[in-house]
Design a protein around this motif. Sequence first.
Motif, PDB file in Angstrom:
ATOM      1  N   GLU A  92       4.863   2.731 -15.444  1.00  0.00           N
ATOM      2  CA  GLU A  92       5.004   3.251 -13.962  1.00  0.00           C
ATOM      3  C   GLU A  92       4.006   4.512 -13.894  1.00  0.00           C
ATOM      4  N   PRO A 107       3.377   8.063 -11.847  1.00  0.00           N
ATOM      5  CA  PRO A 107       3.265   8.708 -10.585  1.00  0.00           C
ATOM      6  C   PRO A 107       1.631   8.742 -10.343  1.00  0.00           C
ATOM      7  N   GLN A 108       1.557   9.206  -8.800  1.00  0.00           N
ATOM      8  CA  GLN A 108      -0.271   9.332  -8.506  1.00  0.00           C
ATOM      9  C   GLN A 108      -0.939  10.509  -9.090  1.00  0.00           C
ATOM     10  N   LEU A 156      -5.161  -2.516 -10.260  1.00  0.00           N
ATOM     11  CA  LEU A 156      -3.846  -2.812 -11.807  1.00  0.00           C
ATOM     12  C   LEU A 156      -2.514  -2.332 -11.461  1.00  0.00           C
ATOM     13  N   ALA A 157      -2.002  -1.042 -10.634  1.00  0.00           N
ATOM     14  CA  ALA A 157      -0.859  -0.930  -9.929  1.00  0.00           C
ATOM     15  C   ALA A 157      -0.243  -1.915  -9.295  1.00  0.00           C
ATOM     16  N   SER A 194       2.803   0.428  -6.417  1.00  0.00           N
ATOM     17  CA  SER A 194       3.978   1.188  -7.013  1.00  0.00           C
ATOM     18  C   SER A 194       2.927   2.302  -6.186  1.00  0.00           C
ATOM     19  N   SER A 225       8.053  12.974 -10.349  1.00  0.00           N
ATOM     20  CA  SER A 225       7.017  14.281 -11.156  1.00  0.00           C
ATOM     21  C   SER A 225       5.315  12.967 -10.792  1.00  0.00           C
ATOM     22  N   LYS A 248       8.274  -5.021 -11.952  1.00  0.00           N
ATOM     23  CA  LYS A 248       7.115  -5.417 -12.675  1.00  0.00           C
ATOM     24  C   LYS A 248       6.433  -4.880 -14.257  1.00  0.00           C
ATOM     25  N   LYS A 270       7.084  -3.448 -15.469  1.00  0.00           N
ATOM     26  CA  LYS A 270       6.579  -1.962 -17.104  1.00  0.00           C
ATOM     27  C   LYS A 270       7.658  -0.292 -17.024  1.00  0.00           C
ATOM     28  N   LEU A 271       6.791   0.591 -18.469  1.00  0.00           N
ATOM     29  CA  LEU A 271       8.007   1.424 -18.529  1.00  0.00           C
ATOM     30  C   LEU A 271       7.825   2.201 -17.583  1.00  0.00           C
TER      31      LEU A 271
END
Lengths: 450, 450, 450
Positions: free
Chosen positions: A422, A424-425, A440-441, A444, C204, C264, C266-267
């Motif tokens: 995961e 962040p931007q 890909l994201a 999210s 973050s 999804k 994801k970690l």
Amino acid sequence: MSNTRGKATALLLVAQAIFLVLFGLFVDYDVSAGPRNSSLSTHSTLAHYYPMYQDVHVMMVIGFGFLMTFLKRHGFGSVGFNFLLTCFVIQWSILVNGWFGLIGTGAGRILIDIKSLLEADFAVATVLISFGAVLGVVSPVQLIMMATIEVVCYNISIYVGIVQFQATDIGGSMFIHAFGAYFGLAVARVLYKKSQTNSRKEGSEYHSDIFAMIGTLFLWLYWPSFNAAPGNGTERHRAVINTVLSLAACTVVTFALSAVTDKKNKLDMVHIQNATLAGGVAMGASADLLVQPFGALLIGSSAAVVSTLGFRYLQPLLQRTIKLHDTCGVHNLHGMPGVLGAVISAIIAALANKAAYQDSYHELFKNTLRTPGQNGGFQIAALVVVLAIAISTGTITGLLLKLQVWDNLTAVELFEDEVFWECPQAESDDEDTNDEREVLAGKSTATASA
Amino acid sequence: MSNTRGKATALLLVAQAIFLVLFGLFVDYDVSAGPRNSSLSTHSTLAHYYPMYQDVHVMMVIGFGFLMTFLKRHGFGSVGFNFLLTCFVIQWSILVNGWFGLIGTGAGRILIDIKSLLEADFAVATVLISFGAVLGVVSPVQLIMMATIEVVCYNISIYVGIVQFQATDIGGSMFIHAFGAYFGLAVARVLYKKSQTNSRKEGSEYHSDIFAMIGTLFLWLYWPSFNAAPGNGTERHRAVINTVLSLAACTVVTFALSAVTDKKNKLDMVHIQNATLAGGVAMGASADLLVQPFGALLIGSSAAVVSTLGFRYLQPLLQRTIKLHDTCGVHNLHGMPGVLGAVISAIIAALANKAAYQDSYHELFKNTLRTPGQNGGFQIAALVVVLAIAISTGTITGLLLKLQVWDNLTAVELFEDEVFWECPQAESDDEDTNDEREVLAGKSTATASA
Amino acid sequence: MSNTRGKATALLLVAQAIFLVLFGLFVDYDVSAGPRNSSLSTHSTLAHYYPMYQDVHVMMVIGFGFLMTFLKRHGFGSVGFNFLLTCFVIQWSILVNGWFGLIGTGAGRILIDIKSLLEADFAVATVLISFGAVLGVVSPVQLIMMATIEVVCYNISIYVGIVQFQATDIGGSMFIHAFGAYFGLAVARVLYKKSQTNSRKEGSEYHSDIFAMIGTLFLWLYWPSFNAAPGNGTERHRAVINTVLSLAACTVVTFALSAVTDKKNKLDMVHIQNATLAGGVAMGASADLLVQPFGALLIGSSAAVVSTLGFRYLQPLLQRTIKLHDTCGVHNLHGMPGVLGAVISAIIAALANKAAYQDSYHELFKNTLRTPGQNGGFQIAALVVVLAIAISTGTITGLLLKLQVWDNLTAVELFEDEVFWECPQAESDDEDTNDEREVLAGKSTATASA
């Protein structure tokens, strides 16, 4: 899609459950960590090893972990999977190291103490070096499989080289660095895909290069502990001195060569981050030998030449000619300097004699029946065995990892945290790669940036 | 153009070759790191010094290196040249420290052990402090020249102050901090160019300030080792306690003063990164003396006042009035707190007596013929000598470095990594400075961002 | 406006002056750090504690400090206020710990040595855990007030649990982790404002997550020292081994659960940064007990389950239902794993016996009149007391901190460095939050970006 739901989780949970059972069946505290008994004098084991153990421990998760954060879109994966591999291998190698250590003793239990933890970290180092060769091009599932196999092969190599051949290699030039590098390179060669070689993501950015320096510097700082930790007495002291000197000379020569081999006469962070450490690798096998202070400087300087020129000229050549893609350049940092260290140790061993080494001669060269020349020969024989085992078992491991069941990465997933994390931007995005990342994201990113 | 092809390389390679030869001619292992001989009892030297040595070692390359990464466009140069200087000076100072140590002994060989490495790091610290005064305004060639000369001058100062005057200064308030600061400031004053004072690049950005905190905190954490490492017995223990207390008080007072002296009542990262450490500097010369716990708090508090007010008011004044440009503010962190530490040590020495210090009195004050008052007087005399040598030799060094042969920087090259480093596309660029950088980078930036 | 001119400064300067006076009145060097006297054998105290003390010290300012830098706009406040609190509490807790230690002895002086500094760091850890619960939502003035009160309450809890109940808790599962967490959570609950729950700034960015990993990894690496430092002999050795094993297993299980609980697959960096450490917390109270190596793995694995699921499911639930806003998730990292550790220690204590523990039985379980079952019972009793004191005194402290005199933050000031720090132009700004920041920054931003 590489990130198959639940596959890594299942693998890790099953492995952890197996570790639990096997520790229950096989592992006890050593007497020095067991119930206190005033009739035993065991209290100094911890004091002897602990400060150096902690230094080595820092090298594993901070050193290797941050060294690999130079990739601009793979910081989470570099430091994160490095951390996971460390924790996985600590447990697995306590078992495997222990079983190999029990061979021939007839005892049924593995007794652990602080030295076992130190030896576990040496196995970790070997795996993390291999990780560097395939950084960004494999999935966590593949990494765990690779580590599981590699720890066994690493122990076979030690069994032949140390137990049978009685080679000396306190800092692991052969058994850790050369083994880890060539094993990893063999895996990388088998897994090679054309798409690896022109990814725009396989590069650094300004701040990722500074993060990587955290790794470099902690590796550089604590390398004397890595090379000296298993030792005792004056040999241990000498290993510290030799390694500090070798690393200092190596760094100076690396700066000199990095600038002059660049067409604009500029320094390359790749060299500063990596080749400065080659002096630690090359010093490993003879760190506790009487190489003399000037000899340590010479070894470090030579390692810098091999490593810096390797990064500048050999690595691109190997990639073009034999399709060897080596993300972190482990061939230049661990492979060639490890071989160099083994050769140097053979020369020093062949020149050693009891008059010079006094009471430590048979501490270092355990076989009392051999001549110095034979000791040197067995160093080379051990190196050959290490390379043969590393390359052959690495190739087999690579073939195994190619099976689709292990979540192979597609081209767009290389060197990219979005696949497994995961994210962040990101702070700064090249516009041309943002489209890929949004694909890909999925949702999210949209949420995060909303 | 400052980055003359091959000049730095040639200088470094020649120096490294000379080090090799000189180590061959002069340097051997000390008996505690030589062949093991069961009739000698030497095994504890390493255990006594190694953990503190490693702390000091971390201070050099992580501490100083990252502290200087606060500059937004000079991160590579800060951490990189700091690393290079460390490695260069370790080797050079083992030789020079050794030669000075041999004066009068008649022995012809320098015998090195872990304590020699520790003393080498103290010489490194001195040079790195001077580096801070000229950060971003000199070329690597100039830095290497400066370091080469400074190590000799540093030893002269120690020879006069410690050997002849028998001053006490376990943590180097005078011989390391004040010397390094005033030597570097003298160099900086001579090299001053008007263009230094209004460079848009001489500033931090959000993340570069956080990188710098890594340096600050490791310096702060390991400073007790810096001040205590050379010591023994209860004096060493006391040096640790005094330094921890002084640093804690210093940090609290720095936070208090940083906010209140700002017109918007906000904290300034420059103070938090630097003035918090002044308590370690000022504590240095009396770290192993009986200052009492409240005395340690008082010393740390005083250092914070001197340092924070120095950063806020004195530094801009000196820059305006006497054209002293001090990139890292070493005058406030090392210069004035070092002088403060020397004065404090003189007072404490003048108040010391054998009844209070018992068996350690002549460990600390070696001249058995002096009165306490005379001991205090010699502390001040040593300070005067240190300042005189530092300022005079620093000035001469600065004049030497002005020669065009040493790759002087032009205005546009100040505080800028592009001059000496291959730089990836930076994460965040003010548009107004990008034009300059593209000029400096030439084709490389274009390629990287293509 | 929360940043009232001079209030924090006045508070800090008055406190520092009071510390000075109180140290003068109460604190002396312990004999092991006092004048050297050849008739005393005290030289080993420093050697025994110092390496582990330095590890713990690193955990405080680098570990906790960087762990909290994950917030994208609160890096200065995280690492800076963490540093300030550490320095404030070191001094205050030396006094308060000392006074509580003097209860019943009739002696009037607090004698400090390296162990006093270690114990001061344990008080620091407790306060920093509480800081995590209110990170970004309180002013420095509120933090200092909280710390001042908490150190006293922490000592009351230890007095009841350790001195009166003679519970065993070498690594502080109860007295440090559970206490710090529930005290901080009680404060956070009282201070709760609706505006905390949907701040765009409470998140973050890519590089702030990597900074946070520096904190995580140093905490993880040095946790064995945290759990073992107060110990001796084989128990200390065992505490190291148990903690390394527990942390390794905890990390593997955290990775496994983080992925599978995400929709999804994801970690989540929050888990990797925090839940990987829960194994150190849960191992604390029984680190020196004979849990066996497989037991250590089981404890670490259990802690990972509790912590990761806590972060994923319980924390959002508590925020929705009981308005508990826990910035760093200390409930998941310190609260629940601390309770788990206490329960485990009760079980292990109830199963312990003199035959198994031999000479260390009454080192660990000091009350010679109790049965093992009673020892287990007192572990639980101590836990209940810790929770009761933490929650009640935390609630009262929270009510006190709500007074407007302590510079309460407004909604726009939450999670934002601009309120208390001079900030350089940030590297990457979401445009939508820049407007807010410019309002906060006033003229300063305009100047910096001019």
